[in-house]
Structure formats: structure tokens, C-alpha cells
Design a protein around this motif. Structure first.
Motif, PDB file in Angstrom:
ATOM      1  N   ALA A 253       0.817  -1.214   0.000  1.00 54.12           N
ATOM      2  CA  ALA A 253       0.000   0.000   0.000  1.00 54.12           C
ATOM      3  C   ALA A 253       0.852   1.266   0.000  1.00 54.12           C
ATOM      4  O   ALA A 253       0.322   2.365  -0.239  1.00 54.12           O
ATOM      5  CB  ALA A 253      -0.932   0.006   1.209  1.00 54.12           C
ATOM      6  N   LEU A 254       2.154   1.141   0.236  1.00 51.66           N
ATOM      7  CA  LEU A 254       3.056   2.290   0.231  1.00 51.66           C
ATOM      8  C   LEU A 254       3.713   2.508  -1.129  1.00 51.66           C
ATOM      9  O   LEU A 254       4.450   3.479  -1.309  1.00 51.66           O
ATOM     10  CB  LEU A 254       4.153   2.088   1.285  1.00 51.66           C
ATOM     11  N   ILE A 255       3.461   1.624  -2.074  1.00 54.20           N
ATOM     12  CA  ILE A 255       4.104   1.717  -3.386  1.00 54.20           C
ATOM     13  C   ILE A 255       3.280   2.620  -4.306  1.00 54.20           C
ATOM     14  O   ILE A 255       2.058   2.466  -4.402  1.00 54.20           O
ATOM     15  CB  ILE A 255       4.248   0.313  -4.012  1.00 54.20           C
ATOM     16  N   PRO A 256       3.895   3.552  -5.006  1.00 51.72           N
ATOM     17  CA  PRO A 256       3.140   4.443  -5.898  1.00 51.72           C
ATOM     18  C   PRO A 256       2.588   3.699  -7.106  1.00 51.72           C
ATOM     19  O   PRO A 256       3.119   2.673  -7.528  1.00 51.72           O
ATOM     20  CB  PRO A 256       4.188   5.472  -6.331  1.00 51.72           C
ATOM     21  N   GLY A 257       1.508   4.233  -7.648  1.00 47.72           N
ATOM     22  CA  GLY A 257       0.945   3.699  -8.877  1.00 47.72           C
ATOM     23  C   GLY A 257       0.045   2.498  -8.714  1.00 47.72           C
ATOM     24  O   GLY A 257      -0.435   1.933  -9.704  1.00 47.72           O
ATOM     25  N   VAL A 258      -0.212   2.064  -7.478  1.00 48.24           N
ATOM     26  CA  VAL A 258      -1.070   0.901  -7.245  1.00 48.24           C
ATOM     27  C   VAL A 258      -2.529   1.325  -7.293  1.00 48.24           C
ATOM     28  O   VAL A 258      -2.911   2.355  -6.747  1.00 48.24           O
ATOM     29  CB  VAL A 258      -0.738   0.236  -5.895  1.00 48.24           C
ATOM     30  N   ASP A 259      -3.357   0.533  -7.947  1.00 46.16           N
ATOM     31  CA  ASP A 259      -4.776   0.853  -8.103  1.00 46.16           C
ATOM     32  C   ASP A 259      -5.577  -0.446  -8.052  1.00 46.16           C
ATOM     33  O   ASP A 259      -5.037  -1.500  -7.708  1.00 46.16           O
ATOM     34  CB  ASP A 259      -5.010   1.591  -9.428  1.00 46.16           C
ATOM     35  N   ILE A 260      -6.851  -0.397  -8.395  1.00 48.20           N
ATOM     36  CA  ILE A 260      -7.681  -1.594  -8.395  1.00 48.20           C
ATOM     37  C   ILE A 260      -8.313  -1.808  -9.762  1.00 48.20           C
ATOM     38  O   ILE A 260      -8.491  -0.870 -10.541  1.00 48.20           O
ATOM     39  CB  ILE A 260      -8.793  -1.539  -7.319  1.00 48.20           C
ATOM     40  N   VAL A 261      -8.635  -3.065 -10.051  1.00 47.49           N
ATOM     41  CA  VAL A 261      -9.381  -3.450 -11.246  1.00 47.49           C
ATOM     42  C   VAL A 261     -10.635  -4.166 -10.745  1.00 47.49           C
ATOM     43  O   VAL A 261     -10.536  -5.188 -10.060  1.00 47.49           O
ATOM     44  CB  VAL A 261      -8.556  -4.376 -12.163  1.00 47.49           C
ATOM     45  N   PRO A 262     -11.829  -3.670 -11.062  1.00 51.01           N
ATOM     46  CA  PRO A 262     -13.055  -4.145 -10.413  1.00 51.01           C
ATOM     47  C   PRO A 262     -13.419  -5.602 -10.678  1.00 51.01           C
ATOM     48  O   PRO A 262     -13.811  -6.320  -9.763  1.00 51.01           O
ATOM     49  CB  PRO A 262     -14.140  -3.209 -10.966  1.00 51.01           C
ATOM     50  N   ASP A 263     -13.315  -6.055 -11.911  1.00 43.58           N
ATOM     51  CA  ASP A 263     -13.798  -7.385 -12.268  1.00 43.58           C
ATOM     52  C   ASP A 263     -12.725  -8.150 -13.022  1.00 43.58           C
ATOM     53  O   ASP A 263     -12.384  -7.804 -14.156  1.00 43.58           O
ATOM     54  CB  ASP A 263     -15.064  -7.284 -13.128  1.00 43.58           C
ATOM     55  N   VAL A 264     -12.212  -9.206 -12.397  1.00 38.93           N
ATOM     56  CA  VAL A 264     -11.156 -10.025 -13.013  1.00 38.93           C
ATOM     57  C   VAL A 264     -11.464 -11.497 -12.750  1.00 38.93           C
ATOM     58  O   VAL A 264     -12.251 -11.840 -11.865  1.00 38.93           O
ATOM     59  CB  VAL A 264      -9.770  -9.666 -12.456  1.00 38.93           C
ATOM     60  N   VAL A 265     -10.813 -12.359 -13.516  1.00 34.65           N
ATOM     61  CA  VAL A 265     -10.977 -13.803 -13.366  1.00 34.65           C
ATOM     62  C   VAL A 265      -9.594 -14.424 -13.321  1.00 34.65           C
ATOM     63  O   VAL A 265      -8.742 -14.120 -14.166  1.00 34.65           O
ATOM     64  CB  VAL A 265     -11.796 -14.404 -14.529  1.00 34.65           C
ATOM     65  N   ASP A 266      -9.342 -15.310 -12.351  1.00 35.90           N
ATOM     66  CA  ASP A 266      -8.026 -15.913 -12.254  1.00 35.90           C
ATOM     67  C   ASP A 266      -7.917 -17.151 -13.148  1.00 35.90           C
ATOM     68  O   ASP A 266      -8.866 -17.529 -13.850  1.00 35.90           O
ATOM     69  CB  ASP A 266      -7.683 -16.239 -10.791  1.00 35.90           C
ATOM     70  N   ALA A 267      -6.757 -17.791 -13.125  1.00 35.85           N
ATOM     71  CA  ALA A 267      -6.488 -18.916 -14.013  1.00 35.85           C
ATOM     72  C   ALA A 267      -7.349 -20.135 -13.698  1.00 35.85           C
ATOM     73  O   ALA A 267      -7.488 -21.029 -14.530  1.00 35.85           O
ATOM     74  CB  ALA A 267      -5.010 -19.297 -13.940  1.00 35.85           C
ATOM     75  N   ALA A 268      -7.942 -20.169 -12.502  1.00 40.43           N
ATOM     76  CA  ALA A 268      -8.826 -21.270 -12.125  1.00 40.43           C
ATOM     77  C   ALA A 268     -10.288 -20.957 -12.417  1.00 40.43           C
ATOM     78  O   ALA A 268     -11.177 -21.742 -12.074  1.00 40.43           O
ATOM     79  CB  ALA A 268      -8.642 -21.600 -10.645  1.00 40.43           C
ATOM     80  N   GLY A 269     -10.542 -19.802 -13.025  1.00 42.09           N
ATOM     81  CA  GLY A 269     -11.907 -19.417 -13.367  1.00 42.09           C
ATOM     82  C   GLY A 269     -12.674 -18.735 -12.251  1.00 42.09           C
ATOM     83  O   GLY A 269     -13.875 -18.502 -12.370  1.00 42.09           O
TER      84      GLY A 269
END
Length: 333
Positions: A253-269
């Protein structure tokens, strides 16, 4: 929209995307303190550093390109590694929504029951997913291929025994023992010995990046991207002690440029929400379960067209489907 209004909007978005984890809310002022610390650090670096981009390293799992020759074709392997210059000094601090999400992940990790670990045991991890291979055929055409990352690994908790790897139904021992472990090849004991203060932990990770991949090396990775890649590697390496995992999330959380992506799917679905950092046309995402804030996996997505494909292409995706501490290599928790 003012800065305060934007941050409030981001926090509300985070609450909608990730329901409260089954653990206490963050202590009052923690999120604000994290952001205040980082803003101070940004100001310090801006005053003390030149605008020249710092060299950066190749992390063990970031987006990297390695060349090989096979059957008359030039093959380039895309693994979870990074090899381009770091973010400019005006990169904004981690968004309020990402800080909120990472704090919930930290709280969830900190309340996980501590596993009693003893010498002679192994840290087990099972993954599924793929990396990408960019191949130049004999005709000169470029072809993007996938290579499986489905495997199981058993790593000695104290690094005294060789790591057992099971892939495609076959077992093999890695050539050397892990030893005491390192940021690039951690053991459970190494992870347990890391600082649990986020500031001290991030300093250790950044110092290591500067020492091994800074000026004078062949690397072009800057400390911010290297830190993000390293923390992701450590969190996915197997079983991480609860206090260490919580500290790693708070350090991120201290690293610059970090954000969120609302909807994602991992390799296991599995569907989730991601903490992400975009760098040189590639977005590295850590995917979390919406309900539990448990880390599910990681993927790298192109945000710009390149030789690897069109924007939106998932070039690498690896998910952790099982992990634990076992008494013998080959056993499943």
C-alpha cells in the motif's frame, strides 16, 4: 472533483467491490497514516532525486523476455517477470481504494490461525495457469503460444532439503537446496524472519532491489516495480506466516501507482477484484476473493498493443489452488 472527493469515491467503490472481511475494521487512521507516509516519501524523493529513470531489475516472477532457439525458430518466453524502466517520479500514490482493499487483505491474513511449523516439514503449493511464448517461425511470422504453469511444489521449511516439483505427472528434484532462503527464493523460515513493520519491510525489499539491480548492473528495473513484483512473489510462494502476510500487504500500500481493477478472473476461473500496477504497457494484477479477501493468484494483462498481442491480452495468469504445511514431500494437505 477535489482530492478529498475523489478519495471518498474510491473508498465507496472499494466497499462495493469487496464486502467486509470476517475480521475487525482497520484501526482508526491507519489508511490515512499509510497515505500520509507515502506522500511524504514522494516529496522527499522529488527533492533528492534527478528525473533520470533508475535502472531496474528482473524480479523472479515479473514480465520478462528471454530468448531461446528451438527447431529453427526463435522463441521468447514470457514469465511473471519485469524488465523495463521504473515509473516516473510524478506517479501518484496508491489509490484510496487499493489501500482499503490491501488493508482488508492484511486484516484477513492476520486473523488466520497460526500453523505450528517444525524442522523437517515442507511448504506445499499447487498452481494452475499459463505463461506465454512468442515464437518467430521459419517463415518470419510471429505466433503467441501458451505454456502450462500447472504444477505442485514441496519446499523444505528450513531450506535443508531439495525442492520436489511435480509437473505433468512426473516428479523431479530441483538441483540445489534453498538454503537460508532469500527474497527471490523464500523458505517458510525466511518469511517468518522478515520484519512485520510495513515500513521496515518495504525498506528491506527496496534496499535489496537497489543493491542487486541498481546502477552499474545490467538491469533496468526501478525500486517501485521491483518491490511490487517481489511482494507478489512472496505472497504466492506457498504458506506465508500470518503476520508476515499482513505486513506484505501493508507494504504494498506504500508503493506508488497501485490501483484496483473491479472485475477479473483468475487462471482457475474464479471471479474477484484485483490490486494492480501498470508499467510500460503491462498491468500486473493480484486477484482477491471478494468475500474473504484471500489472494487467489496473479496475472499480467497488456494495456497497449505490442508484439505480444492486442491490448486486453492476458499474457500470463497463475492461480494458487491449494497450499499448506505437510510432513513429507509428496504429501497433500
Amino acid at each position: 472533483m477535489s482530492l478529498e472527493q475523489r478519495e471518498q469515491s474510491e473508498r465507496e467503490q472499494a466497499h462495493r467491490m469487496l464486502p467486509p472481511a470476517p475480521c475487525p475494521e482497520p484501526p482508526a487512521g491507519r489508511v490515512e497514516a499509510r497515505r500520509e507516509h507515502f506522500l511524504t516519501e514522494i516529496d522527499r524523493q522529488t527533492r533528492s532525486c534527478s528525473p533520470r529513470r533508475a535502472p531496474r531489475s528482473r524480479g523472479r516472477w515479473g514480465l520478462a523476455v528471454g530468448a531461446a532457439m528451438a527447431a529453427g525458430a526463435a522463441v521468447v518466453v514470457l514469465t511473471l517477470d519485469s524488465n523495463s524502466s521504473d515509473a516516473p517520479l510524478n506517479t501518484p500514490p496508491a489509490s484510496a481504494a487499493s489501500v482499503e482493499l490491501l488493508e482488508r487483505a492484511a486484516l484477513a491474513a492476520a486473523t488466520t490461525p497460526q500453523t505450528r511449523v517444525r524442522a523437517g516439514q515442507y511448504s506445499y503449493v499447487k498452481t494452475v495457469g499459463h505463461t506465454s511464448v512468442l515464437s518467430e517461425t521459419k517463415s518470419g511470422d510471429m505466433q503467441l503460444l501458451r505454456e502450462s504453469e500447472a504444477m505442485e511444489e514441496w519446499t523444505s521449511v528450513d531450506g535443508s532439503e531439495r525442492t520436489l516439483q511435480r509437473k505433468n505427472g512426473s516428479d523431479s528434484l530441483l538441483p540445489e537446496t534453498p538454503g537460508r532462503g532469500s527474497l527471490n527464493a523464500p523458505t517458510y523460515d525466511f518469511l517468518a524472519a522478515l520484519p512485520t513493520d510495513p515500513d521496515a519491510l518495504l525498506k528491506q525489499i527496496r534496499d535489496d532491489a537497489q543493491k542487486n539491480h541498481g546502477a552499474g548492473s545490467d538491469s533496468t528495473t526501478g525500486p517501485d516495480q521491483e518491490a511490487f513484483v517481489t511482494i507478489g512473489d512472496l505472497l504466492r510462494s506457498g504458506v506465508t506466516p500470518p503476520d508476515t502476510a499482513a505486513s506484505l500487504y501493508r507494504a504494498a500500500a506504500l508503493i506508488p501507482g497501485v490501483d484496483i481493477v473491479p472485475d477479473v478472473v483468475d487462471a482457475a476461473g474464479r471471479k474477484g477484484v484485483a490490486v494492480a500496477r501498470t508499467h510500460e504497457g503491462e498491468r500486473t494484477e493480484w486477484i482477491f476473493d471478494r468475500s474473504t479477501a484471500q489472494l487467489l493468484g496473479e496475472r499480467i494483462v497488456l494495456v497497449e498493443d505490442s508484439a505480444w498481442g492486442k491490448a486486453g491480452t492476458v499474457v500470463t495468469s497463475v492461480a494458487v489452488t491449494n497450499s499448506g504445511i505437510v510432513d513429507e514431500a509428496g504429501r497433500i494437505p
